[in-house]
Each structure stands twice: as C-alpha cells, then as structure tokens.
Design an enzyme around this catalytic site. Structure first.
Site, PDB file in Angstrom:
ATOM      1  N   GLU A   1      79.726   4.756  57.131  1.00  0.00           N
ATOM      2  CA  GLU A   1      79.714   3.279  57.156  1.00  0.00           C
ATOM      3  C   GLU A   1      80.263   2.741  55.840  1.00  0.00           C
ATOM      4  O   GLU A   1      79.584   2.017  55.112  1.00  0.00           O
ATOM      5  CB  GLU A   1      78.287   2.781  57.397  1.00  0.00           C
ATOM      6  CG  GLU A   1      77.659   3.364  58.662  1.00  0.00           C
ATOM      7  CD  GLU A   1      76.291   2.788  59.011  1.00  0.00           C
ATOM      8  OE1 GLU A   1      75.889   1.784  58.425  1.00  0.00           O
ATOM      9  OE2 GLU A   1      75.638   3.371  59.897  1.00  0.00           O
TER      10      GLU A   1
ATOM     11  N   GLU B   1      68.475   6.894  60.038  1.00  0.00           N
ATOM     12  CA  GLU B   1      67.550   6.354  59.027  1.00  0.00           C
ATOM     13  C   GLU B   1      66.089   6.799  59.163  1.00  0.00           C
ATOM     14  O   GLU B   1      65.176   5.973  59.116  1.00  0.00           O
ATOM     15  CB  GLU B   1      67.664   4.820  59.024  1.00  0.00           C
ATOM     16  CG  GLU B   1      69.092   4.371  58.771  1.00  0.00           C
ATOM     17  CD  GLU B   1      69.297   2.862  58.730  1.00  0.00           C
ATOM     18  OE1 GLU B   1      68.424   2.122  59.190  1.00  0.00           O
ATOM     19  OE2 GLU B   1      70.359   2.439  58.242  1.00  0.00           O
TER      20      GLU B   1
END
Ligand code: GLA
Length: 373
Positions: free
Chosen positions: A269, A163
C-alpha cells in the site's frame, strides 16, 4: 488518379491532426510495470467501479502503467458479505472482468480484517450472545471459501489476513476473533484459503512492520507460521510513509527478516504523505484542533517538496530493486493524488502522495522511479 492521390494525402493529414489532438492516447508515458518486469510487479489499488467511475485518461493510466490491480474496498467483508449469507459480488465481478480483459492480474484484498470495527457487526453476534468458537470458525470458513472459490483461477493472490498484530504490548491485536477463537484464528484463515485455492499466493498484510515494536512481533508471527506450517507465502508491508521519516535501514532489516524465513514480500500500500500526519497522534491529540485547519499545499504542492518526494521514491525503488529476489510486487495505494485516502485521513487536507497528479499527469516522482536501464 490525381484526385485519389490528393484524397489520400488529405486523409493522412486528418489522421495526423486527430492523433496530435489526443495526447493522452498518442503520447503514452513509458510503462512502469514494463520497466520493472524483470524485478517485480507494479500494481495499483482502485476504489469504486471499473471502468464506469474512471475517465478515459485515468483508464489509460490504469491499463498501461500497472500489471496487477487490487480493489481498495469492494472485496472486503463489509462490502461483499455486509449481511449474513448475502454475498454481493457485483462490483468485484466487474473488477475481475476489467482486469482479465486487459491481461492484468488481481490481488484480492482482504478476506479477514482482524479489527472488530472493520468487520460487519453480525459476524460477531449470535442472537444476543457472542458466537461460540465453532460458529465463528464456521463463519470464517464460509466467507473465505465462498469468495476464494468464486475467483479460483482468476485471482492468483490473496491478502488473507489484514492487521492482526497489536500496536501496544500485546502480540496479537485484541479482537473478537482472538477472544472467541484464540490465536489459531490466524492459522485457520490461511488453511481455509489454501483449501479453496491451493494454487493461490496467500499473504499476511500489516502496517508499521519496519518499526522496532512491530518488527519484533512480525518475527514472532513468522515463527508461529513456521511452527504450525501455516500455508502463507508472502508478507505484505503496507508502506504508508511520511516524507521526512522513511526508515530505510529498519525497512531493509524487515525485508531481511522476511527473507530469512524463506517467504516472499510485497509492498502492498505504497504512498508518501507530504502533509505530515504524525503530530495528529502526539501528546494525546493536543494539536488536532490546529491541524484540522492545516492545509498548506492547496491547491498545489511546491516544486521543492515534489522534488524531495521524487528523491525519496527513487531511494525506495533502489532499495526494493536490491531485494527483487524477495519482493514480488509494489502496489500504489490509489491511482493519483486526487484519489488518495490521505486527502481525508487523519484530517481533510490537499495531499500529494502518489506518482500522478490530480490531472492524471506524471509528477517528478514518476520520472524518478523509472529505471534508467
Ligand atoms: C489499511 C487497509 C486498506 C485501506 C487503508 C486505508 O491499510 O489495509 O484496505 O483501508 O488502510 O485506505
């Protein structure tokens, strides 16, 4: 002789009864990872301690449906090095041993999370001051080297950086890494990981990479990797989707973008939220009070929603299968609905985002993604 025969018949009868009364063990569902073995790995993220925190039925699913396991939390920095230079490998070791005993591979997640709030506070402090660039790089190197070296030969894939792309107009998310080191903290993270295990597949992982704003930055990042010859091998697209807005076309554009740079991709994910969450962020959060009480699918999810979800999962897997030359793995974020983070984020509700229900039984979505040939 006759009594031996009747004893044998009796023992066979007892055996059959035992098998029938344990359906979880005798009637194993077809294995997802076996079904997809010529396309990509099928993985699951597991929280807590393996095997202790899981029931026999759950363990059976973990062992039979997935060929790669990823720890949801126990390898993150705030778990493994919560305090400076004190490494806690207890849970991570148990995890790696569990996977090895079952011939499953492990994806280590994640070495550096480029958000200050996801990093232990000591990492960005030096007494009362912020660390110097040299000190922060040294801390990154120590952390990455220590963790990767410990599992060298046992953990073949690593999410090195999580991220780092900004949600606003910036390229890189503002953080202490960026302000103290500059954007080469990105290249350094991969260089340290590569030095510690030259055989490992190194991954950059992020969310929303299929939305225009982030897709543009992903392209910039891929160019950055290329220009600096950063040892990165795959891009992880998180894939926390909402049922009514899966951006198939944009997703395919992102896959093609990654492919055009010659990298592999993983869906890192995956889940499909059925209690839609976007409204939580709309209009400066004005619906939050109302949403905080919104729990429409408690205790059960209506069959028409489960069917809709199954169709979306099936479309996603068809898309992923078309790109199996690029996609190396699909990871579900959680084993079953009862264990999904979407029961608590961004508010507490009863969610149903995965392939297995709260009793670890397959849902329509499971049957929808099983390939027919
Ligand atoms: C991000 C992180 C994961 C996990 C999820 C939410 O996507 O990469 O490790 O924390 O958020 O559970």
């Amino acid at each position: 002789m006759k009594s031996l025969k009747s004893l044998t018949v009796f023992l066979i009868y007892v055996l059959v009864c035992v098998i029938i009364s344990f359906p979880a063990y005798s009637q194993t569902n077809p294995s997802l990872c076996a079904a997809y073995k010529n396309r990509f790995n099928v993985a699951v993220a597991i929280d807590g301690r393996l095997p202790d925190d899981y029931s026999p039925k759950e363990l059976n699913l973990i062992r039979t449906q997935f060929n790669v396991l990823t720890p949801a939390n126990c390898m993150k920095m705030y778990h493994i090095q919560r305090r400076r230079n004190i490494f806690d490998f207890d849970q991570a070791d148990a995890f790696v041993a569990f996977a090895a005993a079952n011939s499953q591979k492990v994806l280590g997640h994640c070495l550096i999370w480029a958000k200050d709030v996801r990093t232990p506070a000591w990492f960005f402090r030096n007494g009362d001051n912020p660390p110097t660039r040299e000190l922060l790089l040294e801390r990154m190197q120590t952390h990455i080297e220590t963790v990767v070296t410990r599992y060298r030969g046992k953990v073949p894939y690593w999410d090195v950086l999580n991220e780092a792309l900004a949600d606003d107009e910036n390229f890189i998310r503002p953080s202490t890494y960026l302000s103290v080191i500059g954007d080469d903290f990105i290249a350094k993270a991969f260089e340290y990981a590569h030095a510690a295990d030259p055989e490992a597949m190194l991954i950059y992982n992020d969310y929303n990479l299929f939305f225009a704003n982030k897709q543009k930055k992903l392209k910039q990042l891929l160019q950055y990797f290329k220009d600096r010859e950063v040892p990165v091998h795959a891009i992880g697209i998180q894939g926390h989707f909402e049922l009514d807005k899966i951006p198939y076309e944009d997703l395919e554009a992102t896959i093609n973008l990654i492919k055009s740079f010659g990298l592999k991709m993983v869906v890192s994910e995956l889940d499909i939220d059925v209690v839609l969450r976007s409204k939580w962020w709309a209009d400066n959060g004005k619906y939050r009070e109302e949403l905080a009480k919104y729990d429409p699918y408690n205790p059960a999810c209506p069959p028409e929603i489960l069917k809709w979800q199954a169709q979306e999962y099936s479309k996603l897997f068809a898309l992923f299968s078309r790109h199996s030359d690029t996609i190396q793995r699909i990871t579900f974020w959680g084993l079953h609905d009862g264990q999904s983070w979407l029961n608590n984020f961004p508010w507490k509700r009863t969610n149903h985002p995965l392939l297995f229900d709260r009793n670890a039984e397959p849902k329509p979505a499971y049957y929808a993604v099983l390939p027919t040939k």
